[in-house]
Write a protein that holds these residues in place. Structure first.
Motif, PDB file in Angstrom:
ATOM      1  N   CYS A  53       0.685  -0.922   0.294  1.00  0.00           N
ATOM      2  CA  CYS A  53      -0.479   0.354  -0.121  1.00  0.00           C
ATOM      3  C   CYS A  53       0.810   1.495   0.317  1.00  0.00           C
ATOM      4  N   CYS A  56      -0.238   3.544   3.650  1.00  0.00           N
ATOM      5  CA  CYS A  56       0.304   2.753   5.109  1.00  0.00           C
ATOM      6  C   CYS A  56       1.684   2.051   5.384  1.00  0.00           C
ATOM      7  N   CYS A 103      -6.256  -0.766  -0.119  1.00  0.00           N
ATOM      8  CA  CYS A 103      -5.671  -2.181   1.445  1.00  0.00           C
ATOM      9  C   CYS A 103      -6.660  -1.598   1.966  1.00  0.00           C
ATOM     10  N   CYS A 106      -5.589   0.333   6.174  1.00  0.00           N
ATOM     11  CA  CYS A 106      -5.755   1.970   5.126  1.00  0.00           C
ATOM     12  C   CYS A 106      -7.049   2.588   5.194  1.00  0.00           C
TER      13      CYS A 106
HETATM   14 ZN   LIG Z   1      -2.988   1.173   3.544  1.00  0.00          ZN
END
Ligand SMILES: [Zn+2]
Length: 155
Positions: A53, A56, A103, A106
């Motif tokens: 990701c 994050c 993701c 997050c």
């Molecule tokens: Zn993420």
């Protein structure tokens, strides 16, 4: 998939959004807003990727494929796995696929690409019957052009 065509890539837009996030001009809460529906789709129909990701950097991204098109009827707008897309691509003439990266850590999400799938995109070797009208139309067009050229030459 062999019949994939008219691909639109959204990586430039994605990079622009991420630049804004990393510079602090856009808050992560503004872009990490995956809906419960999208998260469910990622969980049940998503394809895991090896890409970390970009926000994050803790979880790998999941790709969700959404399908749209008149032939899909009530299935339009639903998520499908790649295996299901392959089956649909052999049975339907044409449908639109939107790939969204999500993701699950997050809630970052962004459109990755869109493209068309379906039998209409297969070459003559794959599907002789479906390709015939296209070949015929091409012949008619080229004949028309040569006739016009001959007429112009006579003037
Ligand atoms: Zn993420």
């Amino acid at each position: 998939m062999r019949s994939q065509r008219q691909v639109v890539d959204y990586s430039l837009q994605k990079r622009a959004v991420l630049r804004e996030v990393h510079s602090g001009r856009v808050g992560t809460h503004e872009v990490c807003d995956a809906s419960p529906y999208l998260k469910n789709a990622a969980r049940f129909h998503g394809e895991p990727t090896e890409t970390l990701c970009p926000v994050c950097r803790r979880e790998n991204l999941t790709h969700v494929h959404y399908i749209y098109g008149d032939e899909l009827k009530q299935s339009a707008g639903q998520a499908r796995t790649r295996a299901e897309l392959s089956v649909l691509a052999m049975t339907l003439r044409e449908f639109q696929v939107y790939v969204v990266e999500v993701c699950r850590g997050c809630d970052w999400n962004h459109l990755v690409e869109q493209f068309l799938l379906g039998r209409d995109g297969l070459s003559a070797d794959d599907s002789v019957g479906a390709a015939e009208p296209v070949a015929g139309a091409a012949v008619a067009v080229s004949t028309g052009t040569s006739v016009r050229r001959r007429r112009e030459a006579r003037r």
